[in-house]
Design a protein around this motif. Sequence first.
Motif, PDB file in Angstrom:
ATOM      1  N   ILE A  70       6.271   7.255 -13.338  1.00 58.19           N
ATOM      2  CA  ILE A  70       4.820   7.437 -13.197  1.00 58.19           C
ATOM      3  C   ILE A  70       4.235   6.680 -12.008  1.00 58.19           C
ATOM      4  CG2 ILE A  70       2.600   6.947 -14.321  1.00 58.19           C
ATOM      5  CD1 ILE A  70       3.921   7.893 -16.936  1.00 58.19           C
ATOM      6  N   PRO A  71       4.569   5.390 -11.781  1.00 56.95           N
ATOM      7  CA  PRO A  71       4.022   4.736 -10.583  1.00 56.95           C
ATOM      8  C   PRO A  71       4.475   5.403  -9.286  1.00 56.95           C
ATOM      9  CG  PRO A  71       4.919   3.096 -12.072  1.00 56.95           C
ATOM     10  CD  PRO A  71       5.305   4.435 -12.606  1.00 56.95           C
ATOM     11  N   MET A  72       5.699   5.903  -9.261  1.00 55.91           N
ATOM     12  CA  MET A  72       6.184   6.581  -8.050  1.00 55.91           C
ATOM     13  C   MET A  72       5.419   7.886  -7.812  1.00 55.91           C
ATOM     14  SD  MET A  72       8.350   4.446  -6.961  1.00 55.91           S
ATOM     15  CE  MET A  72       9.724   4.950  -5.977  1.00 55.91           C
ATOM     16  N   ILE A  73       5.131   8.611  -8.878  1.00 51.34           N
ATOM     17  CA  ILE A  73       4.362   9.858  -8.745  1.00 51.34           C
ATOM     18  C   ILE A  73       2.945   9.550  -8.263  1.00 51.34           C
ATOM     19  CG2 ILE A  73       3.310  11.741 -10.057  1.00 51.34           C
ATOM     20  CD1 ILE A  73       5.883  11.788 -11.755  1.00 51.34           C
ATOM     21  N   VAL A  74       2.327   8.529  -8.850  1.00 51.92           N
ATOM     22  CA  VAL A  74       0.965   8.167  -8.449  1.00 51.92           C
ATOM     23  C   VAL A  74       0.941   7.730  -6.986  1.00 51.92           C
ATOM     24  CG1 VAL A  74      -0.893   6.500  -8.828  1.00 51.92           C
ATOM     25  CG2 VAL A  74       0.194   7.607 -10.775  1.00 51.92           C
ATOM     26  N   LEU A  75       1.899   6.917  -6.571  1.00 51.88           N
ATOM     27  CA  LEU A  75       1.955   6.498  -5.166  1.00 51.88           C
ATOM     28  C   LEU A  75       2.168   7.681  -4.238  1.00 51.88           C
ATOM     29  CD1 LEU A  75       4.014   3.198  -5.338  1.00 51.88           C
ATOM     30  CD2 LEU A  75       1.615   3.457  -4.730  1.00 51.88           C
ATOM     31  N   THR A  76       3.012   8.613  -4.652  1.00 50.34           N
ATOM     32  CA  THR A  76       3.250   9.796  -3.830  1.00 50.34           C
ATOM     33  C   THR A  76       1.979  10.625  -3.698  1.00 50.34           C
ATOM     34  OG1 THR A  76       5.560   9.863  -4.484  1.00 50.34           O
ATOM     35  CG2 THR A  76       4.634  11.890  -3.613  1.00 50.34           C
ATOM     36  N   LEU A  77       1.254  10.790  -4.793  1.00 49.43           N
ATOM     37  CA  LEU A  77       0.008  11.566  -4.742  1.00 49.43           C
ATOM     38  C   LEU A  77      -1.056  10.877  -3.894  1.00 49.43           C
ATOM     39  CD1 LEU A  77      -0.247  12.754  -8.448  1.00 49.43           C
ATOM     40  CD2 LEU A  77       0.377  14.120  -6.449  1.00 49.43           C
ATOM     41  N   LEU A  78      -1.109   9.548  -3.977  1.00 43.98           N
ATOM     42  CA  LEU A  78      -2.140   8.821  -3.237  1.00 43.98           C
ATOM     43  C   LEU A  78      -1.792   8.588  -1.775  1.00 43.98           C
ATOM     44  CD1 LEU A  78      -3.194   6.116  -5.847  1.00 43.98           C
ATOM     45  CD2 LEU A  78      -4.388   8.226  -5.252  1.00 43.98           C
ATOM     46  N   HIS A  79      -0.506   8.334  -1.482  1.00 43.55           N
ATOM     47  CA  HIS A  79      -0.148   7.899  -0.136  1.00 43.55           C
ATOM     48  C   HIS A  79       0.977   8.695   0.519  1.00 43.55           C
ATOM     49  CE1 HIS A  79      -2.725   4.406  -0.486  1.00 43.55           C
ATOM     50  NE2 HIS A  79      -2.201   4.178  -1.672  1.00 43.55           N
ATOM     51  N   GLY A  80       1.527   9.642  -0.145  1.00 46.57           N
ATOM     52  CA  GLY A  80       2.631  10.403   0.435  1.00 46.57           C
ATOM     53  C   GLY A  80       3.978   9.753   0.140  1.00 46.57           C
ATOM     54  N   THR A  81       5.027  10.403   0.578  1.00 48.98           N
ATOM     55  CA  THR A  81       6.387   9.970   0.228  1.00 48.98           C
ATOM     56  C   THR A  81       6.866   8.775   1.037  1.00 48.98           C
ATOM     57  OG1 THR A  81       7.285  11.569   1.782  1.00 48.98           O
ATOM     58  CG2 THR A  81       7.080  12.259  -0.508  1.00 48.98           C
ATOM     59  N   ASP A  82       6.111   8.303   2.009  1.00 54.11           N
ATOM     60  CA  ASP A  82       6.543   7.151   2.811  1.00 54.11           C
ATOM     61  C   ASP A  82       6.772   5.914   1.941  1.00 54.11           C
ATOM     62  OD1 ASP A  82       5.836   9.004   4.637  1.00 54.11           O
ATOM     63  OD2 ASP A  82       4.318   7.794   5.649  1.00 54.11           O
ATOM     64  N   LEU A  83       5.985   5.768   0.891  1.00 53.78           N
ATOM     65  CA  LEU A  83       6.055   4.567   0.074  1.00 53.78           C
ATOM     66  C   LEU A  83       7.304   4.501  -0.801  1.00 53.78           C
ATOM     67  CD1 LEU A  83       2.345   4.152  -1.012  1.00 53.78           C
ATOM     68  CD2 LEU A  83       3.624   2.821   0.644  1.00 53.78           C
ATOM     69  N   TRP A  84       8.029   5.597  -0.936  1.00 52.33           N
ATOM     70  CA  TRP A  84       9.238   5.582  -1.757  1.00 52.33           C
ATOM     71  C   TRP A  84      10.265   4.610  -1.191  1.00 52.33           C
ATOM     72  CZ3 TRP A  84      11.071   8.502  -6.053  1.00 52.33           C
ATOM     73  CH2 TRP A  84      10.099   9.291  -6.636  1.00 52.33           C
ATOM     74  N   PHE A  85      10.140   4.310   0.080  1.00 56.04           N
ATOM     75  CA  PHE A  85      11.136   3.459   0.722  1.00 56.04           C
ATOM     76  C   PHE A  85      10.641   2.036   0.950  1.00 56.04           C
ATOM     77  CE2 PHE A  85      11.907   7.843   2.018  1.00 56.04           C
ATOM     78  CZ  PHE A  85      13.162   8.003   1.464  1.00 56.04           C
ATOM     79  N   GLU A  86       9.525   1.695   0.364  1.00 53.81           N
ATOM     80  CA  GLU A  86       8.991   0.348   0.504  1.00 53.81           C
ATOM     81  C   GLU A  86       9.269  -0.454  -0.759  1.00 53.81           C
ATOM     82  OE1 GLU A  86       4.979  -0.001   1.729  1.00 53.81           O
ATOM     83  OE2 GLU A  86       5.195   1.444   3.349  1.00 53.81           O
ATOM     84  N   GLY A  87       9.442  -1.742  -0.593  1.00 47.21           N
ATOM     85  CA  GLY A  87       9.741  -2.608  -1.725  1.00 47.21           C
ATOM     86  C   GLY A  87       8.637  -2.650  -2.757  1.00 47.21           C
ATOM     87  N   SER A  88       7.375  -2.532  -2.325  1.00 44.92           N
ATOM     88  CA  SER A  88       6.270  -2.600  -3.285  1.00 44.92           C
ATOM     89  C   SER A  88       6.310  -1.427  -4.254  1.00 44.92           C
ATOM     90  CB  SER A  88       4.933  -2.647  -2.565  1.00 44.92           C
ATOM     91  OG  SER A  88       4.755  -1.496  -1.773  1.00 44.92           O
ATOM     92  N   ALA A  89       6.760  -0.273  -3.788  1.00 40.88           N
ATOM     93  CA  ALA A  89       6.866   0.885  -4.670  1.00 40.88           C
ATOM     94  C   ALA A  89       7.901   0.631  -5.753  1.00 40.88           C
ATOM     95  CB  ALA A  89       7.229   2.128  -3.869  1.00 40.88           C
ATOM     96  N   TYR A  90       9.004   0.028  -5.385  1.00 38.54           N
ATOM     97  CA  TYR A  90      10.041  -0.265  -6.368  1.00 38.54           C
ATOM     98  C   TYR A  90       9.604  -1.373  -7.316  1.00 38.54           C
ATOM     99  CZ  TYR A  90      12.942   2.767  -3.586  1.00 38.54           C
ATOM    100  OH  TYR A  90      13.445   3.862  -2.931  1.00 38.54           O
ATOM    101  N   ALA A  91       8.811  -2.302  -6.832  1.00 41.36           N
ATOM    102  CA  ALA A  91       8.288  -3.352  -7.709  1.00 41.36           C
ATOM    103  C   ALA A  91       7.353  -2.748  -8.750  1.00 41.36           C
ATOM    104  CB  ALA A  91       7.564  -4.417  -6.893  1.00 41.36           C
ATOM    105  N   LEU A  92       6.501  -1.810  -8.334  1.00 40.53           N
ATOM    106  CA  LEU A  92       5.624  -1.130  -9.285  1.00 40.53           C
ATOM    107  C   LEU A  92       6.434  -0.291 -10.267  1.00 40.53           C
ATOM    108  CD1 LEU A  92       2.654  -0.015  -7.014  1.00 40.53           C
ATOM    109  CD2 LEU A  92       2.639  -1.760  -8.797  1.00 40.53           C
ATOM    110  N   ALA A  93       7.464   0.373  -9.782  1.00 41.93           N
ATOM    111  CA  ALA A  93       8.322   1.177 -10.656  1.00 41.93           C
ATOM    112  C   ALA A  93       9.036   0.285 -11.672  1.00 41.93           C
ATOM    113  CB  ALA A  93       9.329   1.968  -9.841  1.00 41.93           C
ATOM    114  N   PHE A  94       9.486  -0.888 -11.239  1.00 41.36           N
ATOM    115  CA  PHE A  94      10.156  -1.813 -12.148  1.00 41.36           C
ATOM    116  C   PHE A  94       9.186  -2.322 -13.209  1.00 41.36           C
ATOM    117  CE2 PHE A  94      11.673  -6.074 -13.345  1.00 41.36           C
ATOM    118  CZ  PHE A  94      12.909  -5.715 -13.869  1.00 41.36           C
TER     119      PHE A  94
END
Length: 135
Positions: A70-94
């Motif tokens: 869910i956090p990855m989907i929300v980040l993708t919807l808000l900011h695009g797929t660039d954030l999938w490769f950032e550490g903050s996205a994985y921290a939110l997913a964790f």
Amino acid sequence: MLTLPIGFVFAVSGEIGGLLLAIFPVLIAGGVTFGSMTVIGLPLTAFLEQRGAESERIYAAAGAGAGAIIPMIVLTLLHGTDLWFEGSAYALAFGGMLAGLTTALSWANHRDRLRAEREETEAEPEPNPIHDLIY
């Protein structure tokens, strides 16, 4: 949870924005958790109950998986797929995974207690020897 004490310190010192800093993340997390429980958890419970396949392991896997996605989907919807490769996205997913896992295990324990109570009340009554003597 880190924003709570920081926000309250700011609020006590007179900055009203500190109150928002303290409460806003809790409201977001609570809203996302409640929404996920309603949209994912309840239909999953109905499906598993109908199949007779409820187990702690299934609930844990579903909760952890949904909580991470869910956090990855929300980040993708808000900011695009660039954030999938950032550490903050994985921290939110964790963090979402931990929240989903905790919620799912709590729900699984609740369902186990309900099932145990139902089985206790549906158990056959103890034989009554007086009744057997009369009839």
